[in-house]
Design an enzyme around this catalytic site. Structure first.
Site, PDB file in Angstrom:
ATOM      1  N   HIS A   1      -7.831  -5.695   0.630  1.00 33.19           N
ATOM      2  CA  HIS A   1      -6.614  -4.887   0.684  1.00 33.19           C
ATOM      3  C   HIS A   1      -5.542  -5.530   1.554  1.00 33.19           C
ATOM      4  CE1 HIS A   1      -4.318  -1.312   0.007  1.00 33.19           C
ATOM      5  NE2 HIS A   1      -4.213  -1.056   1.302  1.00 33.19           N
TER       6      HIS A   1
ATOM      7  N   SER B   1       0.846  -1.196   0.000  1.00 33.45           N
ATOM      8  CA  SER B   1       0.000   0.000   0.000  1.00 33.45           C
ATOM      9  C   SER B   1       0.883   1.249   0.000  1.00 33.45           C
ATOM     10  CB  SER B   1      -0.961  -0.064   1.193  1.00 33.45           C
ATOM     11  OG  SER B   1      -2.020   0.854   1.046  1.00 33.45           O
TER      12      SER B   1
END
Length: 260
Positions: free
Chosen positions: A231, A97
């Site tokens: 995610h 990320s």
């Protein structure tokens, strides 16, 4: 004397001893609001094949008294200095990320003239530059920030119900979101090293098509793998992710594709 702000012991956590049979290091960069300890299970799994170095950003855990950095460029500059102060080793950078942005910028700085030997970059759960997915989290009130954290499902819900915990982590979370949401890619040469990209197939932050766009940032080999999950698929697919990284470390270490 090493500047205390860039001292390796401040920035780097090593959870397992380095293997004696290799000089390969995997440097792990955490997500927004994350810490070095997020990678501890991965460090355990990869201990036989690499020296796993987990980056600890300022503003969290044992560095909570320090102000968080609010610019990707500043983080990349400081971390490069730290890595250059370590014994010379062959490096693979792995970022998840926000960490993918930081790792990418460190990689660019290494290839611009550092003596470090960069073998490859692994980017996880992040759109390729120059795309920025700015949800304005940095400007939300605490409830909005917590709602965003819940949306990504990467933090124990019990922690998010504890007001003391929220108060403790909020400065680092806001600082990180400021850094990643204001990050702007400056055009430059493609990386010479290969890039591997990992992504969850239900990640709300990045589609497979967006993950594929990392290909444009390397003149070397490119690999894209997707995993079941959102995610934070890494927590759900630890064994599979460790297997993929082991394959990447082996391929990068052999060298073909680095300068293709």
């Amino acid at each position: 004397m090493t500047d205390t702000l860039t001292a390796p012991e401040l920035w780097i956590r090593r959870y397992r001893p380095a293997p004696q049979h290799t000089d390969l290091s995997l440097v792990c960069f955490p997500h927004a609001g994350g810490s070095a300890s997020y990678f501890r299970p991965l460090a355990d799994a990869l201990a036989p094949v690499a020296d796993v170095l987990c980056v600890q950003y300022p503003g969290r855990q044992d560095r909570r008294a320090e102000p968080p950095r609010t610019a990707i460029s500043q983080l990349a500059d400081e971390i490069l200095t730290v890595l250059e102060s370590l014994p010379r080793r062959r490096l693979v950078l792995f970022g998840h990320s926000m960490g993918a942005c930081v790792a990418f910028e460190v990689a660019r700085r290494i290839e611009r003239g550092s003596a470090l030997d960069l073998l490859g970059l692994v980017a996880s759960g992040r759109t390729a530059p120059p795309k920025v997915r700015d949800r304005g989290v940095r400007s939300m009130d605490d409830a909005g920030v917590v709602a965003e954290i819940r949306r990504l499902n990467g933090t124990d819900e019990r922690l998010l119900l504890d007001e003391d915990v929220i108060e403790m982590i909020m400065p680092a979370v806001r600082g990180d979101y400021t850094a990643v949401e204001t990050y702007r890619y400056l055009p430059g040469p493609r990386l010479r090293c290969p890039i591997s990209v990992l992504v969850g197939d239900e990640d709300p932050q990045v589609t497979l098509a967006e993950a594929e766009e990392w290909r444009a940032h390397t003149a070397g080999a490119f690999t894209l793998r997707d995993f079941p999950g959102g995610h934070f698929y890494l927590a759900e697919q630890q064994a599979e992710v460790a297997r993929a990284l082991t394959e990447d470390l082996a391929a990068f270490g052999r060298g073909p594709g680095r300068d293709a």
